[in-house]
Design an enzyme around this catalytic site. Sequence first.
Site, short mmCIF file in Angstrom:
data_model
loop_
_atom_site.label_atom_id
_atom_site.label_comp_id
_atom_site.label_asym_id
_atom_site.label_seq_id
_atom_site.Cartn_x
_atom_site.Cartn_y
_atom_site.Cartn_z
N HIS A 1 -42.07 69.75 28.86
CA HIS A 1 -40.73 69.14 28.74
C HIS A 1 -40.40 68.43 30.05
CE1 HIS A 1 -36.34 69.67 27.15
NE2 HIS A 1 -36.40 68.63 27.97
N HIS B 1 -39.09 64.44 31.34
CA HIS B 1 -38.73 63.04 31.10
C HIS B 1 -39.22 62.25 32.31
CE1 HIS B 1 -35.85 64.22 27.87
NE2 HIS B 1 -35.82 65.34 28.58
N HIS C 1 -34.88 67.75 21.13
CA HIS C 1 -33.93 68.56 21.90
C HIS C 1 -32.92 69.14 20.89
CE1 HIS C 1 -35.61 66.46 25.30
NE2 HIS C 1 -34.71 66.91 26.15
N GLU D 1 -29.34 72.77 23.28
CA GLU D 1 -29.12 72.75 24.73
C GLU D 1 -27.61 72.92 24.94
OE1 GLU D 1 -29.98 68.96 26.60
OE2 GLU D 1 -30.05 69.81 28.62
N ASP E 1 -37.92 69.39 33.08
CA ASP E 1 -36.96 68.48 32.46
C ASP E 1 -36.80 67.17 33.24
OD1 ASP E 1 -35.29 67.70 30.42
OD2 ASP E 1 -33.66 69.07 30.88
N ASP E 2 -35.94 67.18 34.24
CA ASP E 2 -35.71 65.98 35.07
C ASP E 2 -35.72 66.43 36.54
OD1 ASP E 2 -34.78 63.90 32.92
OD2 ASP E 2 -33.68 65.75 32.48
N1 HPA Z 1 -31.16 66.59 27.48
C1 HPA Z 1 -30.90 65.51 26.75
N2 HPA Z 1 -31.30 64.30 27.09
C2 HPA Z 1 -32.01 64.16 28.22
C3 HPA Z 1 -32.32 65.24 29.01
C4 HPA Z 1 -31.89 66.53 28.61
O1 HPA Z 1 -32.12 67.56 29.24
N3 HPA Z 1 -33.04 64.76 30.05
C5 HPA Z 1 -33.16 63.43 29.87
N4 HPA Z 1 -32.54 63.06 28.77
ZN ZN Z 2 -34.97 67.19 28.26
#
Ligand code: HPA
Ligand code: ZN
Length: 337
Positions: A17, A19, A197, A200, A278-279
């Site tokens: 996971h 991006h 996703h 969350e 994630d990011d």
């Molecule tokens: N959630 C939703 N969209 C996203 C995320 C995330 O964690 N990271 C980059 N786009």
């Molecule tokens: Zn994500």
Amino acid sequence: MSNLNALIEALPKAELHLHLEGSLEPEQLMEFAARNGVDIPFKTLEEVRAAYEFSNLQDFLDIYYQGMSVLQTEADFHDLTDAYLQRVAADNVRHVEVFFDPQGHTDRGIPFDVPIKGILRALDAAEAKYGITYRLIMCFLRHLSEEDAFETWEQAQPWLSKIHGIGLDSSENGHPPSKFTRIYEAARKAGLKLVAHAGEEGPPSYVYEALDDLKIDRIDHGNRSLEDDALVARIKEAGLTLTVCPLSNLSLCVVDDLKDHPMKRMLELGLKATINSDDPAYFGGYMNENYRQTAEAVGLTREEIITIAKNGFTGSFLSPEEQARHLAEIDRIASAH
Ligand code: HPA
Ligand code: ZN
């Protein structure tokens, strides 16, 4: 270094996971802005970092899309992807399944081919350069329409042999998975893997929709599934993997304190949870940092850490033979620690 931290560093890991646009570090953001002549509202690295304070997903997404504006050329996407691979290679990551957001680029006039060419050039070199294999997952932005998604799907057709799966990201609340049922049907017919996703920020009903309507192979995040016992039982029964992102959850206030993170509970419930970043440029850490901070905050045991690393490979889209090779390597490393 504690024994557990040494184990975390030494274990072969898979990241499921991530991006790519979320791996844009402040230094690289400033560098790309300068080389492309893009105006950004920050003058110093400190100002960029100060903007990385979020109270929810939308807060983050606003900055994330702004950051993307500096990505203009194939070289930018190559350099971004290569820098990510270099960083995770140092964390002993051996396989990555990475997302990219084509609509984040085509919507601002960058042709579809520009990001994917740059990204693939870096990913295709990664095995020789870093010993890292990959799968590429194209995400649809859920705040955009189904029609927009189909337009992107059309643009992706010449690239389908290099795109292994589709995903769904961006603003979750108000954009349920069912909005994209037909896109997922088209991708399934084309033989692609399906992830989304869900749960969350969105409610358990969104996870049900991802399972029932989108028929996903893996759940991204999925945290809020734990609010529904029947849903937990169903995910467990189906053997679905959750790609959990602890430092992201902390940054976006999905949890108030890492000590309250459900990672350990997920494992105790028998769910196949994994740890991912994630990011990472926005949320304060790559793979090992996510493992370390989570292990410390919720008290993961040695066995749980090994299980999480194994889940990363068994939850991947690698072949059973490739998975077995990585699992054997984990056993070998673990027995030496
Ligand atoms: N959630 C939703 N969209 C996203 C995320 C995330 O964690 N990271 C980059 N786009
Ligand atoms: Zn994500």
